[in-house]
Design an enzyme around this catalytic site. Structure first.
Site, PDB file in Angstrom:
ATOM      1  N   SER A  76       0.785  -1.237   0.000  1.00 38.09           N
ATOM      2  CA  SER A  76       0.000   0.000   0.000  1.00 38.09           C
ATOM      3  C   SER A  76       0.815   1.282   0.000  1.00 38.09           C
ATOM      4  CB  SER A  76      -0.961   0.013   1.193  1.00 38.09           C
ATOM      5  OG  SER A  76      -0.254  -0.140   2.407  1.00 38.09           O
ATOM      6  N   ASP A  88      -3.453   6.403  11.196  1.00 35.51           N
ATOM      7  CA  ASP A  88      -3.538   4.952  11.306  1.00 35.51           C
ATOM      8  C   ASP A  88      -2.206   4.314  11.700  1.00 35.51           C
ATOM      9  OD1 ASP A  88      -2.004   5.085   8.969  1.00 35.51           O
ATOM     10  OD2 ASP A  88      -3.563   4.273   7.662  1.00 35.51           O
ATOM     11  N   HIS A 107       0.295   4.131   7.253  1.00 37.10           N
ATOM     12  CA  HIS A 107       0.527   4.684   5.921  1.00 37.10           C
ATOM     13  C   HIS A 107       1.187   6.061   5.983  1.00 37.10           C
ATOM     14  CE1 HIS A 107      -2.876   1.819   5.093  1.00 37.10           C
ATOM     15  NE2 HIS A 107      -1.940   1.433   4.231  1.00 37.10           N
TER      16      HIS A 107
END
Length: 281
Positions: A51, A253, A256
């Site tokens: 990601s 979070d 990321h």
């Protein structure tokens, strides 16, 4: 009145010019067809991993805020190999049609390209081949697995469609967060990463292909993050570099990179490539 001999000469000149124009059109195409001009030089970079390579900068509550930093601005000389296997002008999010089960935002690829382009010859085009898929473990990228096969297939087709002036110049790899879930996965990360590098180089017939991996900034279990980072930073192979993302800011979070962090990472990747792989430029 124009003499007949002059008319004949003008007709002959026009016919010759028209013939050569047709020959030029037959041997070159422009990017709108998905195939690059065969006369241009194209430096191709594979963007792969999970990601943070696909890009989650600017993504909050399942939506991308569409804020594009100046370092991500499009350039006619920066192209992207689309999911439809066509070369198109690159715009962020680069992985929007590749990492399709997630919302994509800003990743490091466009920043890398904008920082790499100035050191290239005036007619050089940078071709980015997005392949990253969020939430994937290193085992899913082993040779023979779908993600590996898809990455190789896209790279080979991208090179083919770049024409005779195309060359794969490197792989940018950011992955490993998913392997911080268990110690058994973290313990084998180094061996699997080394084999991945070997397999990619072998299958692309480029034993010296530059490979830049990113050392993790985040993960699932703190002690296992350090274990995977140690594996990444300790890989000692020719033309393999590691840039460290640990100090880069994270989104709430804690997994990321923020948009600003992605800008910094893209600049770090370009700086590392230009500094260490000058012979490939």
């Amino acid at each position: 009145m124009i003499p007949k001999s002059s008319k004949f000469l003008l007709t002959l000149v026009f016919s010759i010019c028209f013939y050569f124009l047709l020959q030029i059109r037959a041997t070159t195409t422009n990017c709108s067809s998905g195939v690059m001009e065969t006369t241009q030089t194209t430096h191709i970079f594979i963007l792969s991993g999970q990601s943070n390579m696909a890009g989650r900068g600017g993504v909050y509550n399942g939506e991308w805020n569409k804020l594009v930093p100046p370092e991500c601005q499009p350039n006619p000389r920066i192209l992207r190999f689309s999911a439809e296997s066509e070369w198109v002008e690159a715009n962020v999010p680069l992985h929007a049609d590749i990492d399709v089960t997630k919302v994509c935002g800003i990743g490091p690829g466009m920043i890398f390209a904008n920082n790499y382009l100035p050191v290239c010859a005036a007619k050089t085009v940078v071709g980015l081949v997005p392949c990253a898929i969020g939430g994937t473990a290193i085992a899913e990228w082993e040779k023979g697995e779908k993600l590996y096969n898809d990455m190789l297939a896209r790279a080979v087709l991208a090179l083919e469609k770049a024409g005779s002036g195309g060359a794969i110049k490197g792989v940018l790899w950011y992955q490993g967060e998913s392997d911080t879930d268990t110690k058994s996965h973290a313990d084998v990360y180094k061996a699997k990463m080394k084999k991945l590098i070997f397999d990619v180089r072998s299958d692309l017939c480029q034993p010296a292909l530059p490979f830049i991996q990113v050392a993790l900034a985040s993960g699932l279990e703190e002690d296992l993050i350090d274990l995977v980072r140690e594996a990444q930073l300790s890989i000692n192979l020719p033309n393999v570099l590691c840039v460290d993302a640990k100090s880069l800011p994270l989104k709430p979070d804690n997994l990321h990179l923020t948009t600003d962090a992605q800008v910094m990472l893209g600049e770090m990747l370009a700086g590392a490539y230009v500094t260490h792989f000058n012979d490939f430029i």
